[in-house]
Design a protein around this motif. Structure first.
Motif, PDB file in Angstrom:
ATOM      1  N   UNK A   1      30.886  26.308 -49.871  1.00 39.51           N
ATOM      2  CA  UNK A   1      30.740  25.819 -51.245  1.00 39.51           C
ATOM      3  C   UNK A   1      30.528  24.303 -51.245  1.00 39.51           C
ATOM      4  N   UNK A   2      31.305  23.592 -50.420  1.00 34.65           N
ATOM      5  CA  UNK A   2      31.200  22.133 -50.358  1.00 34.65           C
ATOM      6  C   UNK A   2      29.804  21.685 -49.930  1.00 34.65           C
ATOM      7  N   UNK A   3      29.216  22.395 -48.985  1.00 38.69           N
ATOM      8  CA  UNK A   3      27.882  21.995 -48.520  1.00 38.69           C
ATOM      9  C   UNK A   3      26.797  22.327 -49.535  1.00 38.69           C
ATOM     10  N   UNK A   4      27.062  23.319 -50.409  1.00 43.86           N
ATOM     11  CA  UNK A   4      26.088  23.684 -51.446  1.00 43.86           C
ATOM     12  C   UNK A   4      26.126  22.727 -52.639  1.00 43.86           C
TER      13      UNK A   4
ATOM     14  N   UNK B   1      38.091  28.314 -44.901  1.00 46.47           N
ATOM     15  CA  UNK B   1      36.819  28.482 -44.202  1.00 46.47           C
ATOM     16  C   UNK B   1      35.676  28.721 -45.196  1.00 46.47           C
ATOM     17  N   UNK B   2      35.920  29.574 -46.176  1.00 52.11           N
ATOM     18  CA  UNK B   2      34.900  29.934 -47.160  1.00 52.11           C
ATOM     19  C   UNK B   2      34.493  28.753 -48.028  1.00 52.11           C
ATOM     20  N   UNK B   3      35.455  27.928 -48.399  1.00 47.23           N
ATOM     21  CA  UNK B   3      35.180  26.829 -49.328  1.00 47.23           C
ATOM     22  C   UNK B   3      34.305  25.762 -48.667  1.00 47.23           C
TER      23      UNK B   3
ATOM     24  N   UNK C   1      26.160  18.966 -53.671  1.00 45.95           N
ATOM     25  CA  UNK C   1      26.018  17.575 -53.221  1.00 45.95           C
ATOM     26  C   UNK C   1      27.108  16.689 -53.836  1.00 45.95           C
ATOM     27  N   UNK C   2      27.743  15.879 -52.994  1.00 44.76           N
ATOM     28  CA  UNK C   2      28.768  14.960 -53.478  1.00 44.76           C
ATOM     29  C   UNK C   2      30.127  15.589 -53.692  1.00 44.76           C
ATOM     30  N   UNK C   3      30.297  16.871 -53.378  1.00 43.01           N
ATOM     31  CA  UNK C   3      31.581  17.554 -53.564  1.00 43.01           C
ATOM     32  C   UNK C   3      32.613  17.013 -52.577  1.00 43.01           C
ATOM     33  N   UNK C   4      33.767  16.617 -53.083  1.00 43.60           N
ATOM     34  CA  UNK C   4      34.854  16.189 -52.207  1.00 43.60           C
ATOM     35  C   UNK C   4      35.383  17.411 -51.453  1.00 43.60           C
ATOM     36  N   UNK C   5      35.872  17.216 -50.237  1.00 45.46           N
ATOM     37  CA  UNK C   5      36.472  18.331 -49.506  1.00 45.46           C
ATOM     38  C   UNK C   5      37.721  18.856 -50.230  1.00 45.46           C
TER      39      UNK C   5
END
Length: 160
Positions: A26-29, A21-23, A31-35
């Motif tokens: 991080x993913x939305x912060x 849930x927490x990560x 840009x371009x981060x893979x899930x």
């Protein structure tokens, strides 16, 4: 009466759910981060570079120790973080950022799953030997557990 599970494996599963849930934040912060793939247990074995690249970043959460002493019982829950980056010079930086993000989240929250307390002595390890192009590190979290109590009357009898 409902029995509340408070085993080391239960703690690891709750921490894995908390991290999953927490990560997302991080993913939305980033840009371009893979899930992230979050596994309660261990990382699967990925044989090819393509499998590694497709499945990273990944996080695995499992109990690695249970420690009982006179005053308390706790479990060490290991959080293994694995990233993939072909950049030999800077590829490790995303690993450090993710480890720090998770460490801060766990120390800030303190209570996970409404029943496990994250103790202050959190340890992060980034080994010098890295399986390039994968990068990995580990956070060891101490989580309090109910302490098993001996019923001395079964040993010595009911009389003092």
């Amino acid at each position: 009466m409902e029995i509340i599970q408070m085993s080391p494996l239960d703690a690891a599963e709750h921490i894995a759910a908390f991290i999953a849930q927490t990560i997302k934040t991080y993913e939305t912060e980033q840009p371009g981060q893979k899930p992230f793939n979050v596994f309660p247990g261990f990382l699967p074995e990925w044989k090819s570079r393509k499998e590694q690249q497709d499945n990273c970043p990944a996080i695995a959460v499992h109990p690695s120790q249970v420690i009982d002493n006179e005053n308390e019982s706790h479990s060490v829950i290991s959080v293994l973080v694995c990233t993939y980056d072909d950049d030999m010079k800077h590829g490790h930086s995303s690993l450090y950022q993710i480890l720090e993000y998770l460490r801060a989240a766990l120390l800030t929250e303190k209570r996970v799953g409404q029943k496990f307390y994250v103790m202050e002595d959190v340890k992060t390890v980034i080994p010098a030997e890295q399986p390039f192009p994968r990068w990995w590190g580990q956070i060891d979290i101490n989580v309090s557990l109910p302490q098993p109590m001996c019923d001395y009357s079964t040993i010595w009898g009911d009389e003092p």
